[in-house]
Design a protein around this motif. Structure first.
Motif, PDB file in Angstrom:
ATOM      1  N   GLU A   1      11.337   3.190   8.732  1.00 14.33           N
ATOM      2  CA  GLU A   1      11.392   1.740   8.516  1.00 14.33           C
ATOM      3  C   GLU A   1      12.004   1.401   7.160  1.00 14.33           C
ATOM      4  O   GLU A   1      12.435   0.279   6.934  1.00 14.33           O
ATOM      5  CB  GLU A   1       9.983   1.136   8.594  1.00 14.33           C
ATOM      6  CG  GLU A   1       9.282   1.336   9.926  1.00 14.33           C
ATOM      7  CD  GLU A   1       9.665   0.270  10.933  1.00 14.33           C
ATOM      8  OE1 GLU A   1      10.444  -0.624  10.578  1.00 14.33           O
ATOM      9  OE2 GLU A   1       9.200   0.359  12.079  1.00 14.33           O
TER      10      GLU A   1
ATOM     11  N   LEU B   1       4.550   5.296   2.675  1.00 13.41           N
ATOM     12  CA  LEU B   1       4.880   6.633   3.168  1.00 13.41           C
ATOM     13  C   LEU B   1       5.038   6.602   4.687  1.00 13.41           C
ATOM     14  O   LEU B   1       5.972   7.206   5.244  1.00 13.41           O
ATOM     15  CB  LEU B   1       3.793   7.631   2.761  1.00 13.41           C
ATOM     16  CG  LEU B   1       3.971   9.050   3.280  1.00 13.41           C
ATOM     17  CD1 LEU B   1       5.259   9.672   2.750  1.00 13.41           C
ATOM     18  CD2 LEU B   1       2.778   9.928   2.902  1.00 13.41           C
ATOM     19  N   ALA B   2       4.118   5.896   5.343  1.00 13.65           N
ATOM     20  CA  ALA B   2       4.205   5.795   6.805  1.00 13.65           C
ATOM     21  C   ALA B   2       5.511   5.136   7.216  1.00 13.65           C
ATOM     22  O   ALA B   2       6.174   5.575   8.171  1.00 13.65           O
ATOM     23  CB  ALA B   2       3.016   4.997   7.334  1.00 13.65           C
ATOM     24  N   ALA B   3       5.895   4.103   6.487  1.00 11.66           N
ATOM     25  CA  ALA B   3       7.139   3.399   6.803  1.00 11.66           C
ATOM     26  C   ALA B   3       8.341   4.326   6.620  1.00 11.66           C
ATOM     27  O   ALA B   3       9.299   4.287   7.399  1.00 11.66           O
ATOM     28  CB  ALA B   3       7.278   2.163   5.918  1.00 11.66           C
TER      29      ALA B   3
ATOM     30  N   ASN C   1       0.149   4.303   1.066  1.00 14.57           N
ATOM     31  CA  ASN C   1       0.114   5.030   2.340  1.00 14.57           C
ATOM     32  C   ASN C   1       0.997   4.347   3.378  1.00 14.57           C
ATOM     33  O   ASN C   1       1.671   5.003   4.171  1.00 14.57           O
ATOM     34  CB  ASN C   1      -1.327   5.118   2.863  1.00 14.57           C
ATOM     35  CG  ASN C   1      -2.161   6.038   2.005  1.00 14.57           C
ATOM     36  OD1 ASN C   1      -1.769   7.163   1.723  1.00 14.57           O
ATOM     37  ND2 ASN C   1      -3.297   5.549   1.553  1.00 14.57           N
ATOM     38  N   ALA C   2       0.960   3.022   3.355  1.00 13.19           N
ATOM     39  CA  ALA C   2       1.803   2.281   4.288  1.00 13.19           C
ATOM     40  C   ALA C   2       3.280   2.523   3.975  1.00 13.19           C
ATOM     41  O   ALA C   2       4.110   2.589   4.892  1.00 13.19           O
ATOM     42  CB  ALA C   2       1.482   0.792   4.211  1.00 13.19           C
TER      43      ALA C   2
ATOM     44  N   ASP D   1       5.021  17.945   2.273  1.00 13.89           N
ATOM     45  CA  ASP D   1       4.480  17.568   3.585  1.00 13.89           C
ATOM     46  C   ASP D   1       5.488  16.738   4.367  1.00 13.89           C
ATOM     47  O   ASP D   1       5.634  16.890   5.589  1.00 13.89           O
ATOM     48  CB  ASP D   1       3.189  16.745   3.422  1.00 13.89           C
ATOM     49  CG  ASP D   1       2.034  17.599   2.926  1.00 13.89           C
ATOM     50  OD1 ASP D   1       2.158  18.844   2.971  1.00 13.89           O
ATOM     51  OD2 ASP D   1       1.026  17.025   2.479  1.00 13.89           O
ATOM     52  N   THR D   2       6.171  15.872   3.657  1.00 14.77           N
ATOM     53  CA  THR D   2       7.152  15.008   4.320  1.00 14.77           C
ATOM     54  C   THR D   2       8.357  15.820   4.778  1.00 14.77           C
ATOM     55  O   THR D   2       8.900  15.594   5.866  1.00 14.77           O
ATOM     56  CB  THR D   2       7.601  13.878   3.369  1.00 14.77           C
ATOM     57  OG1 THR D   2       6.442  13.242   2.841  1.00 14.77           O
ATOM     58  CG2 THR D   2       8.441  12.852   4.098  1.00 14.77           C
TER      59      THR D   2
ATOM     60  N   GLN E   1       7.630  17.402   7.919  1.00 19.49           N
ATOM     61  CA  GLN E   1       7.690  16.468   9.044  1.00 19.49           C
ATOM     62  C   GLN E   1       9.120  16.141   9.446  1.00 19.49           C
ATOM     63  O   GLN E   1       9.454  16.120  10.612  1.00 19.49           O
ATOM     64  CB  GLN E   1       6.986  15.159   8.655  1.00 19.49           C
ATOM     65  CG  GLN E   1       5.478  15.259   8.564  1.00 19.49           C
ATOM     66  CD  GLN E   1       4.836  15.243   9.937  1.00 19.49           C
ATOM     67  OE1 GLN E   1       5.219  14.470  10.778  1.00 19.49           O
ATOM     68  NE2 GLN E   1       3.870  16.115  10.144  1.00 19.49           N
ATOM     69  N   LEU E   2       9.928  15.860   8.458  1.00 21.54           N
ATOM     70  CA  LEU E   2      11.252  15.297   8.752  1.00 21.54           C
ATOM     71  C   LEU E   2      12.396  16.295   8.577  1.00 21.54           C
ATOM     72  O   LEU E   2      13.518  16.015   9.005  1.00 21.54           O
ATOM     73  CB  LEU E   2      11.502  14.072   7.867  1.00 21.54           C
ATOM     74  CG  LEU E   2      10.514  12.919   8.049  1.00 21.54           C
ATOM     75  CD1 LEU E   2      10.804  11.794   7.063  1.00 21.54           C
ATOM     76  CD2 LEU E   2      10.564  12.374   9.472  1.00 21.54           C
TER      77      LEU E   2
ATOM     78  N   GLN F   1       3.055  15.878  -1.539  1.00 20.00           N
ATOM     79  CA  GLN F   1       3.389  14.854  -0.541  1.00 20.00           C
ATOM     80  C   GLN F   1       4.847  14.997  -0.112  1.00 20.00           C
ATOM     81  O   GLN F   1       5.169  14.826   1.056  1.00 20.00           O
ATOM     82  CB  GLN F   1       3.136  13.458  -1.125  1.00 20.00           C
ATOM     83  CG  GLN F   1       3.215  12.367  -0.071  1.00 20.00           C
ATOM     84  CD  GLN F   1       3.103  10.983  -0.683  1.00 20.00           C
ATOM     85  OE1 GLN F   1       4.000  10.532  -1.391  1.00 20.00           O
ATOM     86  NE2 GLN F   1       2.007  10.305  -0.409  1.00 20.00           N
TER      87      GLN F   1
ATOM     88  N   ASP G   1       0.832  -1.206   0.000  1.00 15.91           N
ATOM     89  CA  ASP G   1       0.000   0.000   0.000  1.00 15.91           C
ATOM     90  C   ASP G   1       0.868   1.258   0.000  1.00 15.91           C
ATOM     91  O   ASP G   1       1.852   1.347   0.740  1.00 15.91           O
ATOM     92  CB  ASP G   1      -0.892  -0.025   1.247  1.00 15.91           C
ATOM     93  CG  ASP G   1      -1.826   1.149   1.286  1.00 15.91           C
ATOM     94  OD1 ASP G   1      -2.822   1.135   0.542  1.00 15.91           O
ATOM     95  OD2 ASP G   1      -1.564   2.103   2.046  1.00 15.91           O
TER      96      ASP G   1
ATOM     97  N   LEU H   1       8.239   7.672   6.855  1.00 11.72           N
ATOM     98  CA  LEU H   1       8.178   8.663   7.937  1.00 11.72           C
ATOM     99  C   LEU H   1       8.705   8.068   9.246  1.00 11.72           C
ATOM    100  O   LEU H   1       9.317   8.764  10.052  1.00 11.72           O
ATOM    101  CB  LEU H   1       6.732   9.131   8.135  1.00 11.72           C
ATOM    102  CG  LEU H   1       6.192  10.118   7.094  1.00 11.72           C
ATOM    103  CD1 LEU H   1       4.680  10.216   7.179  1.00 11.72           C
ATOM    104  CD2 LEU H   1       6.829  11.485   7.271  1.00 11.72           C
ATOM    105  N   ALA H   2       8.434   6.793   9.449  1.00  9.58           N
ATOM    106  CA  ALA H   2       8.850   6.140  10.690  1.00  9.58           C
ATOM    107  C   ALA H   2      10.284   5.618  10.609  1.00  9.58           C
ATOM    108  O   ALA H   2      10.778   5.043  11.572  1.00  9.58           O
ATOM    109  CB  ALA H   2       7.902   4.996  11.003  1.00  9.58           C
TER     110      ALA H   2
END
Lengths: 589, 316
Positions: A302, A295-297, A292-293, A316-317, A320-321, A313, A290, A299-300
């Motif tokens: 991973e 992107l989440a990975a 979104n998953a 936005d990232t 965040q970072l 996007q 996925d 951001l985290a």
């Protein structure tokens, strides 16, 4: 790099799908598997250009050769996204799906004779240590290979690579006509090993791009394997042996593929010493289907790299970072197009084809489909800068200028049937679907009624495109490493040489002559001129493949990922020069 | 009851036969390219396609193909995937655990929440807790599961830079913490979504039972409220609730496809999804028959449970 993340799972994404582009040049066109895999390959490479937190408005086109961050440090495992599981590890079959395997394994576990980066167009020798064309026509080439060994896995067990392995590998690929490797077979007369280190390649006729990434230098079908496994489908189902810088360590039924450093990887390249490469201990492909998953990975933390679906996007990232990541943009090598099939007599009249092109508003298409982040495409897509016509070229200006009134006049003169509804088939990839909708609206301005027909990607690819079963179709071409394929798509059938019909069943003597003149011109400078002229002929004749545009891609990587090769085509996907500046990451394995 | 169960079990193969025959025929009469053409790829000659069709048994009469398939199935040979030639049996064994875990966790969560909040809502009829629970039920049943799952991924990522474990399924016995991090949040979402209908049904049924004479009598006898609610009222309201739980199980089974896709779990749902897109007939027909088997067995369990819940029910 123009690519980002794998999408055999292209379904259901718009911009991401569009960016899941072929990392290496591929004969024949897209496949489900290819699209999927490309994403993961490209994620692994496209680390951006180091402008962390910046706001790039245009593609940077920065060329980095991997040394820009200083000397590489050993250690660490790079984590990149794998968006779809590989159906098997067999790069030969079955069917259209091996392209996915080819893209994944061709850049990792398999070595090649050479590679041709897009920025220079000059062959960079890998396993080959010397290449010599022994006749003026370029019909016979002698290749010498250096000392190197295969991975230490049975049945090869780390033995030395012989010229006969190279010849057998090429021959094995050339037999895979159904996969779409027929060009290697069509152009290549023979490939033989004359001794343990020497290979003799003979061609049927000269072809300028014979040894580039579209053909005998392809990362997919110039992969070198030990002869013992070439016919062993059972073995290749789940494993692979090559002599590349990584060896296949493990995979979970095609997902979460893990590569680890091949300690005995050759130490020479292009006359230089590459001892120590690859710097990292390995690459982990992390199975994330996925977007979104993914992107989440990222951001985290991973995964170490990510291909953004849009500039927003990416911004936005960055918010965040911040400086923890480096981001960049690059012009994609893939490109969108509208294709007409000449089996439908409607398109036989050149005036009708010209009118269709005149109704296409490329600027508007870029705005609607890419949020304005893209460049218009001529027959050669804009990423191939050495072959681009000047923007004030008379033919190009006319070709790119949308003019509804002129189009209507042309259609009227040709006696176009305005009452008929014309089918425009496209795949269910969101990018293709959006392009179809935009074209439907644009052609309607000229009174051309379009009925959109959406098809499953497999069906569209295997039947509609490959069987030429359409009147109109639109899609995203893969990202070709050189201009051979973008130009060759216009080349018509030739029964005397067995050359098959193109997707459009189109053949025009002038176009054929211009394309062949370019493809068979071995002098680089003269060839550039002939490619430009071929494009003019294609545009004047309104050849029925109207390229619209290429998008700009946005990608990011964590700042500690150094040494990425960018702006050199798919060369960076080999990931040999990438290293971690962070000590902690270097220790993780 | 045993005879009733046996009689129902006799129907099982008949139903499976019907389902498998319909699916088998439908998959083969659908328009489009044959799997052999797809596998053979572009440039394949008619001879190559014909050879592949023969290899896959696709050129046999359809009833012969069906007979061979069913015979193999009964022998425990589920065949191979068309494209990868992997054993379907092995794949099923590999992919079953994550799907089973998602379904069971979602079902347990959904049942507990649905019945629990349904009872609360009934007890506090037309008071604040009732309104809150009913509003929640409507809200959660209105929001698509895929949207909730997307929020589950995106919101923690942006707020706390937290991500679900990536890289696929990790069995509970290998790493309980990672397994729960991966499976519990989506199970809660699927469970909540599935609980909304159950909650409303429980509320309605409980309200009806709570107004009956025997409940009033039980209260008049001075029984504790817990005893009245759970031993008398809820048990008598149980039959339709159990039916709804059975239906919820089937719904959760379908919902696992989305969960597996979003969370990159190589389970049965994801397998079905890709096999359908790739027209992998052997996989699709096997999974449809498997689904039919699960539904039939689940319905049987529900039917048999009526007798346990309500002793008045007799299986004659």
């Amino acid at each position: 790099m123009s690519n980002d993340g794998l999408d055999l799972r292209y379904w259901g994404r718009q911009r991401v799908t569009r960016r899941r582009v072929l990392s290496g040049a591929v004969a024949g066109g897209a496949t489900l598997g290819a699209i999927a895999l490309v994403g993961c390959s490209s994620d692994s490479d496209d680390g951006g250009n180091g402008n962390g937190g910046s706001d790039p408005e245009v593609p940077t086109r920065t060329v980095n050769d991997g040394t820009q961050d200083g000397a590489g440090q050993p250690g660490g495992i790079l984590r990149v996204r794998q968006a779809a599981a590989l159906p098997s590890m067999n790069v030969f079959g079955p069917g259209i799906f091996p392209l996915a395997q080819g893209l994944t394994l061709g850049f990792t576990i398999f070595d090649h004779l050479w590679y041709v980066p897009t920025d220079t167009g000059v062959t960079e020798l890998f396993l080959a240590t010397n290449v010599e064309q022994v006749d003026d026509q370029g019909l016979e080439t002698i290749v010498t290979i250096g000392d190197a060994t295969f991975h230490d896995k049975a049945p090869a067990n780390g033995r030395r690579i012989l010229a006969s392995d190279v010849a057998a590998s090429y021959m094995r690929f050339s037999q895979e006509v159904p996969i779409g490797y027929s060009w290697l077979q069509d152009v290549m007369e023979s490939i033989t090993a004359t001794d343990d280190k020497t290979i003799n390649i003979k061609q049927k006729f000269p072809w300028a791009w014979m040894f580039t990434s579209s053909n005998a230098g392809s990362p997919i079908f110039s992969s070198i394997m030990p002869e013992e496994i070439l016919q062993d489908a059972d073995f290749m189902q789940s494993d692979g042996i090559g002599s590349g810088h990584w060896f296949l360590d493990s995979h979970d039924n095609g997902a979460n593929v893990k590569f680890r450093k091949f300690q005995n990887f050759r130490t020479f390249q292009n006359g230089g010493d590459i001892t120590g490469q690859p710097y990292m201990d390995g690459v982990d492909f992390v199975f994330i289907t996925d977007d979104n998953a993914a992107l989440a990975a990222f951001l985290a933390g991973e995964i170490d790299t990510h291909g953004f679906s849009s500039k927003k996007q990416m911004d936005d990232t960055i918010a965040q970072l911040g400086d923890d990541i480096a981001t960049g943009s690059d012009l994609a090598r893939d490109y969108m197009n509208l294709m007409l099939n000449m089996k439908d007599p409607t398109w036989a009249d050149e005036r009708v084809r010209k009118a269709i092109n005149k109704l296409i508003d490329r600027d508007e298409a870029i705005l609607l489909i890419e949020d304005g982040d893209g460049l218009k495409a001529a027959p050669i897509p804009p990423a191939h800068t050495r072959y681009l016509l000047p923007e004030d070229d008379e033919v190009l200006v006319d070709y790119w200028t949308s003019n509804v009134e002129e189009a209507k006049a042309l259609l009227d003169a040709a006696g176009f049937d305005y009452d008929k509804e014309y089918e425009l088939k496209h795949s269910n990839r969101v990018g293709d679907s959006t392009l179809g909708q935009v074209l439907q609206q644009q052609l309607a301005r000229g009174g051309v009624k379009i009925k959109l027909v959406q098809e499953d990607l497999v069906r569209w690819f295997t039947q509609t495109l490959n069987q030429h079963d359409f009147s109109m179709t639109c899609f995203q071409h893969l990202a070709y490493e050189d201009v051979d394929l973008p130009l060759r798509f216009y080349l018509g059938a030739d029964t005397s040489t067995g050359r098959p019909a193109n997707f459009m069943d189109y053949s025009d003597d002038d176009v054929n002559a211009a394309v062949l003149a370019a493809a068979q011109e071995l002098d680089e400078e003269a060839r550039v001129v002939k490619v430009l002229e071929a494009q003019r002929v294609i545009m004047r004749k309104a050849a029925p493949m109207f390229n619209t545009h290429s998008a700009i891609n946005f990608a990011g990587r964590y700042e500690y990922v150094k040494g990425a090769i960018t702006g050199r085509g798919s060369l960076g996907l080999f990931n040999r020069t990438t290293w971690f500046s962070d000590e902690q990451r270097r220790q993780q394995s | 009851m045993l005879r009733y169960a046996l009689r129902r079990l006799i129907w099982l193969p008949i139903i499976l036969f019907g389902v498998s025959a319909v699916v088998f025929v439908m998959l083969r009469v659908l328009p489009g390219q044959s799997p052999a053409e797809i596998i053979a790829g572009q440039g394949a000659t008619p001879e190559q396609i014909e050879a592949l069709e023969e290899q896959l048994g696709l050129n046999e009469p359809i009833w012969d193909q069906y007979r061979v398939w069913v015979t193999d199935l009964l022998r425990g040979d589920f065949g191979e995937e068309f494209y990868s030639q992997k054993s379907i049996k092995d794949e099923f064994i590999r992919r079953f655990p994550p799907s089973f875990q998602i379904v069971m966790m979602s079902l347990v969560i959904g049942t507990v929440l649905g019945i629990g909040f349904g009872v609360i809502s009934a007890i506090f009829r037309n008071r604040s807790p009732d309104y809150v629970v009913r509003f929640g039920a409507v809200a959660f049943s209105s929001i698509p599961e895929f949207f909730m799952l997307t929020l589950l991924i995106v919101v923690p990522a942006y707020l706390w830079q937290y991500s679900q474990p990536v890289g696929g399924y990790v069995p509970f016995y290998e790493d309980p913490w990672t397994n729960m991090r991966l499976m519990l949040p989506p199970a809660i979402i699927l469970g909540i979504a599935g609980s909304a209908g159950l909650m409303r049904l429980t509320r309605t049924t409980m309200l009806e039972v709570l107004q009956s004479d025997y409940v009033r009598t039980a209260k008049a006898k001075g029984l504790r409220q817990q005893t009245v609610l759970f031993s008398h009222a809820l048990r008598n309201a149980g039959t339709p609730i159990v039916t709804a739980v059975g239906t919820a199980f089937i719904a959760v089974f379908g919902g696992s496809i989305i969960v597996e896709q979003v969370l990159s779990i190589q389970g049965l749902g994801q397998w079905f999804f890709f096999a359908s897109l790739q027209r992998d007939l052997t996989v699709v027909q096997f999974l449809v028959v498997y689904s039919a088997f699960v539904v039939v067995v689940m319905n049987l369990i529900v039917d048999l449970s009526y007798g346990y819940i309500d002793p008045r029910v007799r299986y004659s």
